[in-house]
Enzyme design. Structure first.
Site, PDB file in Angstrom:
ATOM      1  N   ARG A   1       0.788  -1.191  -0.111  1.00  0.00           N
ATOM      2  CA  ARG A   1      -0.190  -0.181  -0.006  1.00  0.00           C
ATOM      3  C   ARG A   1       0.900   0.918   0.239  1.00  0.00           C
ATOM      4  O   ARG A   1       1.945   1.814   0.929  1.00  0.00           O
ATOM      5  CB  ARG A   1      -1.361   0.059   1.595  1.00  0.00           C
ATOM      6  CG  ARG A   1      -1.794  -1.070   1.151  1.00  0.00           C
ATOM      7  CD  ARG A   1      -2.891  -1.265   2.341  1.00  0.00           C
ATOM      8  NE  ARG A   1      -3.272  -2.477   2.689  1.00  0.00           N
ATOM      9  CZ  ARG A   1      -4.275  -2.564   1.913  1.00  0.00           C
ATOM     10  NH1 ARG A   1      -4.775  -1.576   0.478  1.00  0.00           N
ATOM     11  NH2 ARG A   1      -5.218  -3.892   2.126  1.00  0.00           N
ATOM     12  N   ASP A   2       0.637   2.159  -0.713  1.00  0.00           N
ATOM     13  CA  ASP A   2       1.163   3.157  -0.723  1.00  0.00           C
ATOM     14  C   ASP A   2       0.908   4.337   0.229  1.00  0.00           C
ATOM     15  O   ASP A   2      -0.634   3.913   0.571  1.00  0.00           O
ATOM     16  CB  ASP A   2       0.492   4.766  -1.962  1.00  0.00           C
ATOM     17  CG  ASP A   2       1.315   5.316  -2.223  1.00  0.00           C
ATOM     18  OD1 ASP A   2       2.199   5.675  -3.412  1.00  0.00           O
ATOM     19  OD2 ASP A   2       1.614   6.878  -1.769  1.00  0.00           O
ATOM     20  N   ILE A   3       1.870   4.553   0.909  1.00  0.00           N
ATOM     21  CA  ILE A   3       2.076   5.233   2.458  1.00  0.00           C
ATOM     22  C   ILE A   3       0.974   6.858   2.148  1.00  0.00           C
ATOM     23  O   ILE A   3       0.858   7.053   3.307  1.00  0.00           O
ATOM     24  CB  ILE A   3       3.829   5.753   2.760  1.00  0.00           C
ATOM     25  CG1 ILE A   3       3.157   5.637   4.115  1.00  0.00           C
ATOM     26  CG2 ILE A   3       3.872   7.088   1.921  1.00  0.00           C
ATOM     27  CD1 ILE A   3       5.268   6.248   4.373  1.00  0.00           C
TER      28      ILE A   3
ATOM     29  N   ASN B   1       4.127   6.830 -13.948  1.00  0.00           N
ATOM     30  CA  ASN B   1       4.784   8.319 -13.259  1.00  0.00           C
ATOM     31  C   ASN B   1       6.268   7.889 -14.200  1.00  0.00           C
ATOM     32  O   ASN B   1       7.025   7.011 -13.895  1.00  0.00           O
ATOM     33  CB  ASN B   1       4.812   8.810 -12.299  1.00  0.00           C
ATOM     34  CG  ASN B   1       4.040   9.138 -12.055  1.00  0.00           C
ATOM     35  OD1 ASN B   1       2.504   9.932 -12.798  1.00  0.00           O
ATOM     36  ND2 ASN B   1       3.065   8.918 -10.477  1.00  0.00           N
TER      37      ASN B   1
ATOM     38  N   HIS C   1       7.809   1.515 -11.012  1.00  0.00           N
ATOM     39  CA  HIS C   1       6.167   1.045  -9.708  1.00  0.00           C
ATOM     40  C   HIS C   1       4.769   0.903 -11.078  1.00  0.00           C
ATOM     41  O   HIS C   1       4.533   2.421 -11.259  1.00  0.00           O
ATOM     42  CB  HIS C   1       6.332   1.051  -8.259  1.00  0.00           C
ATOM     43  CG  HIS C   1       6.753   2.914  -8.632  1.00  0.00           C
ATOM     44  ND1 HIS C   1       7.709   3.529  -8.788  1.00  0.00           N
ATOM     45  CD2 HIS C   1       6.113   4.358  -8.653  1.00  0.00           C
ATOM     46  CE1 HIS C   1       7.557   4.852  -8.725  1.00  0.00           C
ATOM     47  NE2 HIS C   1       6.416   4.993  -8.324  1.00  0.00           N
TER      48      HIS C   1
ATOM     49  N   HIS D   1       0.942   2.365  -9.705  1.00  0.00           N
ATOM     50  CA  HIS D   1      -0.228   2.255  -8.846  1.00  0.00           C
ATOM     51  C   HIS D   1      -1.433   2.421  -9.796  1.00  0.00           C
ATOM     52  O   HIS D   1      -1.809   2.126 -10.552  1.00  0.00           O
ATOM     53  CB  HIS D   1      -0.286   3.946  -9.040  1.00  0.00           C
ATOM     54  CG  HIS D   1       1.245   4.915  -8.780  1.00  0.00           C
ATOM     55  ND1 HIS D   1       1.295   5.576  -7.307  1.00  0.00           N
ATOM     56  CD2 HIS D   1       2.701   5.239  -9.429  1.00  0.00           C
ATOM     57  CE1 HIS D   1       2.545   6.167  -7.675  1.00  0.00           C
ATOM     58  NE2 HIS D   1       2.748   5.974  -8.324  1.00  0.00           N
TER      59      HIS D   1
HETATM   60  P1  5GP Z   1       6.144   8.114  -8.281  1.00  0.00           P
HETATM   61  O1  5GP Z   1       5.492   9.644  -7.127  1.00  0.00           O
HETATM   62  O2  5GP Z   1       7.466   8.072  -7.952  1.00  0.00           O
HETATM   63  O3  5GP Z   1       4.905   7.733  -8.888  1.00  0.00           O
HETATM   64  O4  5GP Z   1       5.224   7.183  -6.530  1.00  0.00           O
HETATM   65  C1  5GP Z   1       5.860   6.967  -5.510  1.00  0.00           C
HETATM   66  C2  5GP Z   1       5.024   6.749  -4.599  1.00  0.00           C
HETATM   67  O5  5GP Z   1       5.702   5.718  -3.075  1.00  0.00           O
HETATM   68  C3  5GP Z   1       4.424   8.027  -3.805  1.00  0.00           C
HETATM   69  O6  5GP Z   1       2.911   7.649  -4.576  1.00  0.00           O
HETATM   70  C4  5GP Z   1       4.456   7.938  -2.297  1.00  0.00           C
HETATM   71  O7  5GP Z   1       3.142   7.803  -1.413  1.00  0.00           O
HETATM   72  C5  5GP Z   1       5.115   5.782  -2.187  1.00  0.00           C
HETATM   73  N1  5GP Z   1       5.772   6.729  -1.034  1.00  0.00           N
HETATM   74  C6  5GP Z   1       6.938   7.178  -0.591  1.00  0.00           C
HETATM   75  N2  5GP Z   1       7.326   6.708   0.338  1.00  0.00           N
HETATM   76  C7  5GP Z   1       6.354   5.352   0.634  1.00  0.00           C
HETATM   77  C8  5GP Z   1       6.791   4.201   2.155  1.00  0.00           C
HETATM   78  O8  5GP Z   1       8.271   5.066   2.858  1.00  0.00           O
HETATM   79  N3  5GP Z   1       6.113   4.262   1.815  1.00  0.00           N
HETATM   80  C9  5GP Z   1       4.958   3.046   1.026  1.00  0.00           C
HETATM   81  N4  5GP Z   1       4.693   2.559   1.495  1.00  0.00           N
HETATM   82  N5  5GP Z   1       4.527   4.923  -0.152  1.00  0.00           N
HETATM   83  C10 5GP Z   1       5.844   5.022  -0.169  1.00  0.00           C
END
Ligand code: 5GP
Length: 123
Positions: A32-34, A90, A103, A105
């Protein structure tokens, strides 16, 4: 340390940083996203690191397929495959990519908004 986990997601996959794991298999890892942007917001990561989806597609199309099949599996496990969900990769700074380990989403669990331009868009 040479091969030590470098990116955040490598550290999560390695168990060095805790995460709410939804599903994992030999090639992919889902948690799960944080900072969830929908009721269901799960990240699907290939265990092997590529910077973005284009690099993954070029280098290992089978692994990209694995990521997408895990996204579908996550949707089934979360009970959202019937109503629908969104899969987003992204790529780069304009898209808001912050973690350079590719990754997907997986977003759903409610009616999602439009996406693209921030807050009303560009005129
Ligand atoms: P991006 O912005 O690179 O497409 O997505 C990175 C995602 O990683 C973001 O949606 C952010 O909320 C998530 N994220 C960042 N740090 C952490 C973490 O420590 N744990 C989890 N589960 N998600 C994270």
């Amino acid at each position: 340390m040479g091969d030590a986990a470098e990116t955040l997601f490598e550290r999560i996959i390695a168990g060095e940083i805790p995460a709410d794991v939804v599903y994992q298999d030999e090639t992919t890892f889902a948690f799960r996203d944080i900072n969830p942007q929908a009721r269901v917001h799960v990240l699907v990561v290939p265990r092997k690191k590529y910077r973005n989806v284009g690099e993954l597609a070029e280098a290992d199309p089978q692994l990209l397929s694995d990521v997408l099949l895990t996204a579908r599996k996550v949707a089934e496990l979360e009970g959202i495959s019937g109503n629908g969900y969104r899969v987003v990769f992204n790529t780069g700074s304009d898209a808001g990519q912050t973690v350079f380990h590719v990754h997907a989403h997986v977003l759903g669990g409610e009616q999602l908004g439009m996406f693209g331009r921030p807050q009303g868009g560009v005129h």
